[in-house]
Structure formats: structure tokens, C-alpha cells
Write a protein that holds these residues in place. Structure first.
Motif, mmCIF file in Angstrom:
data_model
loop_
_atom_site.group_PDB
_atom_site.id
_atom_site.type_symbol
_atom_site.label_atom_id
_atom_site.label_comp_id
_atom_site.label_asym_id
_atom_site.label_seq_id
_atom_site.Cartn_x
_atom_site.Cartn_y
_atom_site.Cartn_z
ATOM 1 N N UNK A 63 -15.029 91.515 67.000
ATOM 2 C CA UNK A 63 -16.395 91.383 67.884
ATOM 3 C C UNK A 63 -17.598 91.943 67.014
ATOM 4 N N UNK A 64 -18.494 91.449 67.190
ATOM 5 C CA UNK A 64 -19.775 91.849 66.564
ATOM 6 C C UNK A 64 -20.943 91.899 67.512
ATOM 7 N N UNK A 65 -22.002 92.395 67.107
ATOM 8 C CA UNK A 65 -23.253 92.409 67.928
ATOM 9 C C UNK A 65 -23.316 93.396 69.028
ATOM 10 N N UNK A 66 -24.223 94.473 68.953
ATOM 11 C CA UNK A 66 -24.047 95.424 70.105
ATOM 12 C C UNK A 66 -24.020 95.186 71.498
ATOM 13 N N UNK A 67 -24.851 93.683 71.862
ATOM 14 C CA UNK A 67 -24.549 93.594 73.109
ATOM 15 C C UNK A 67 -23.255 93.164 73.746
ATOM 16 N N UNK A 68 -22.470 92.461 72.796
ATOM 17 C CA UNK A 68 -21.108 92.211 73.285
ATOM 18 C C UNK A 68 -20.294 93.158 73.003
ATOM 19 N N UNK A 69 -20.446 94.220 72.418
ATOM 20 C CA UNK A 69 -19.500 95.083 71.933
ATOM 21 C C UNK A 69 -19.594 96.166 73.244
ATOM 22 N N UNK A 70 -20.893 96.396 73.703
ATOM 23 C CA UNK A 70 -21.190 97.231 74.603
ATOM 24 C C UNK A 70 -20.610 96.876 76.138
ATOM 25 N N UNK A 71 -20.774 95.512 76.235
ATOM 26 C CA UNK A 71 -20.196 94.941 77.364
ATOM 27 C C UNK A 71 -18.539 94.803 77.372
ATOM 28 N N UNK A 72 -18.204 94.712 76.348
ATOM 29 C CA UNK A 72 -16.636 94.832 76.111
ATOM 30 C C UNK A 72 -16.231 96.153 76.573
ATOM 31 N N UNK A 73 -16.978 97.072 75.986
ATOM 32 C CA UNK A 73 -16.288 98.280 76.104
ATOM 33 C C UNK A 73 -16.383 99.083 77.502
ATOM 34 N N UNK A 74 -17.292 98.452 78.179
ATOM 35 C CA UNK A 74 -17.742 98.860 79.756
ATOM 36 C C UNK A 74 -16.730 98.241 80.550
ATOM 37 N N UNK A 75 -16.416 96.730 79.970
ATOM 38 C CA UNK A 75 -15.278 96.152 80.743
ATOM 39 C C UNK A 75 -13.810 96.843 80.588
ATOM 40 N N UNK A 76 -13.683 97.397 79.575
ATOM 41 C CA UNK A 76 -12.323 97.883 79.186
ATOM 42 C C UNK A 76 -12.051 99.457 79.820
ATOM 43 N N UNK A 77 -13.187 100.088 80.366
ATOM 44 C CA UNK A 77 -13.132 101.376 80.994
ATOM 45 C C UNK A 77 -14.105 101.347 81.956
ATOM 46 N N UNK A 78 -13.790 100.544 83.019
ATOM 47 C CA UNK A 78 -14.698 100.400 84.232
ATOM 48 C C UNK A 78 -14.834 101.888 84.887
ATOM 49 N N UNK A 79 -13.908 102.808 84.769
ATOM 50 C CA UNK A 79 -14.175 104.225 85.489
ATOM 51 C C UNK A 79 -15.126 104.884 84.727
#
Length: 211
Positions: A63-79
Motif C-alpha cells: 500500500x502506498x500514498x499517505x492518504x491510503x496508509x493513514x486511512x488503513x491504519x485508522x481502520x485497523x485500529x478503531x480504538x
């Protein structure tokens, strides 16, 4: 939980995703990519053909690009609350980070690396001047977004604050009078006090933030 490997380069926008990963408390391996080393870049392209930074490999998927990585990380750790709970507010968060990536980041690139815009060297001085002017104007806009609040979105830190931290650091490096932006400066100071930010900066060997 997927196995995560994060790739970064000091002084680049990778710090945004790096901070978010630290905030998320997700386990991840961090690897530095030396973008100024042609041999290292050639090796890196075997993993990421575009040769860009940042990048995140999740269970072998790139996965590349900050927007995608930031969103993915947020989804992985909703808490961790890195994106707002409300769907519309989440969309606003993505809208803001997209603006950061497509506009704010690019104006700074104009100022710092005009050769990436055009091979015509005669235009580089004017591109640099225009980029510097536009980057400052965007910093002023960010200052306005923080007016009257502690964070860019809602009442808690989000991925947008992780990304904005990069721009403030760049402004310091470029000797913009960013201290005059009181709202943005206060946000930056709040971020600088967070252990997650400090851990990411130490790993990336980012120069210490001014006191």
C-alpha cells in the motif's frame, strides 16, 4: 491482525503515516529507505516499483500514498480514534488529507525541487518563488482551520493532525515565520509532546522541534 512493515525516509512526508502507526499501537516493523542512494532505490523498486515513500506492506500486500496508509491504519485500529466516528466527518477527514497530499505537499515540492516539475532550468527560480509563496499561503489556511479548537477535526487527534505535523516541520526547515501562526503552532506543540510523535521522530532521526 495483519503483519505490517512500514518503509520511510527521514525528512519526507513518511513521518505522517509513521506517527499514525505509533498512535495506533499496532505492532509494525520499520525500515529506512535511502532515497539518495541509487543502489538502495534500485533494490527498493523490487518491492515498490514506483520507488515512492511512504509504503506499508500488510501481509505481503503493498500500500502506498499517505492518504491510503493513514486511512488503513485508522481502520485497523478503531480504538485509537484516528478517524471520526460519524461517516460525514470521516469523509471530511479524507477530504482534508487529500488536500494536504495534492496541494499543500506539491507547493512545497515546487519550492524545494523545481526540477521535478520541469527540466527547463530557466523556470526553476520562478517556480521556487511561487512554490514558497503558495506553501506559506497553505500554512495560513491550516492555521485558520485550527482556530478555536485543539485539533483539526473534532475533539481528538486524527490522521489530519499527523499529516499537518509534517508541514510545520518543513516550514521550520525552510525558515518560514511559522511561529506567527499561533493556532498551528499550538497544534504542533501538542503533537510534539506526544510519545508517539517522539518515537517516530527518533526513529527517523528528525531534528528536535523547537521548544
Amino acid at each position: 491482525m495483519p503483519e505490517l512493515t512500514f518503509y520511510y525516509t527521514p525528512t519526507t512526508c513518511s513521518l505522517a503515516s509513521h506517527i499514525a502507526l505509533e498512535e495506533s499501537a499496532l505492532p509494525f516493523e520499520a525500515n529506512r529507505i535511502r532515497l539518495h542512494d541509487p543502489e538502495a532505490v534500485a533494490t527498493w523498486r523490487q518491492t515498490n516499483s514506483s520507488g515512492t515513500i511512504p509504503a506499508l506492506v500488510s501481509d505481503g500486500r503493498l500500500l502506498t500514498e499517505n492518504v491510503a496508509i493513514l486511512s488503513y491504519v485508522a481502520e485497523l485500529a478503531p480504538e485509537a480514534g484516528l478517524l471520526p466516528d460519524d461517516p460525514f466527518d470521516r469523509a471530511r477527514a479524507l477530504s482534508l488529507t487529500a488536500w494536504f497530499a495534492s496541494t499543500v505537499h506539491i507547493t512545497r515540492r515546487m519550492a524545494r525541487a523545481p526540477m521535478r516539475m520541469t527540466p527547463d532550468q530557466t523556470t526553476w527560480p520562478s517556480l521556487q518563488a511561487e512554490g514558497r509563496s503558495r506553501f506559506w499561503a497553505n500554512l495560513v489556511k491550516i492555521d485558520g482551520l485550527v482556530d478555536g479548537r485543539d485539533w483539526l477535526l473534532g475533539d481528538r487527534l486524527s490522521v489530519a493532525d499527523c499529516y499537518a505535523t509534517v508541514f510545520y516541520g518543513w516550514a521550520i526547515a525552510d525558515e518560514h515565520p511559522v511561529g506567527k501562526l499561533s493556532n498551528f503552532t499550538a497544534l504542533f506543540q501538542r503533537m510534539a509532546e506526544r510519545p508517539s510523535v517522539q518515537r517516530a521522530m527518533v526513529r527517523e532521526k528528525t531534528p528536535p522541534f523547537p521548544g
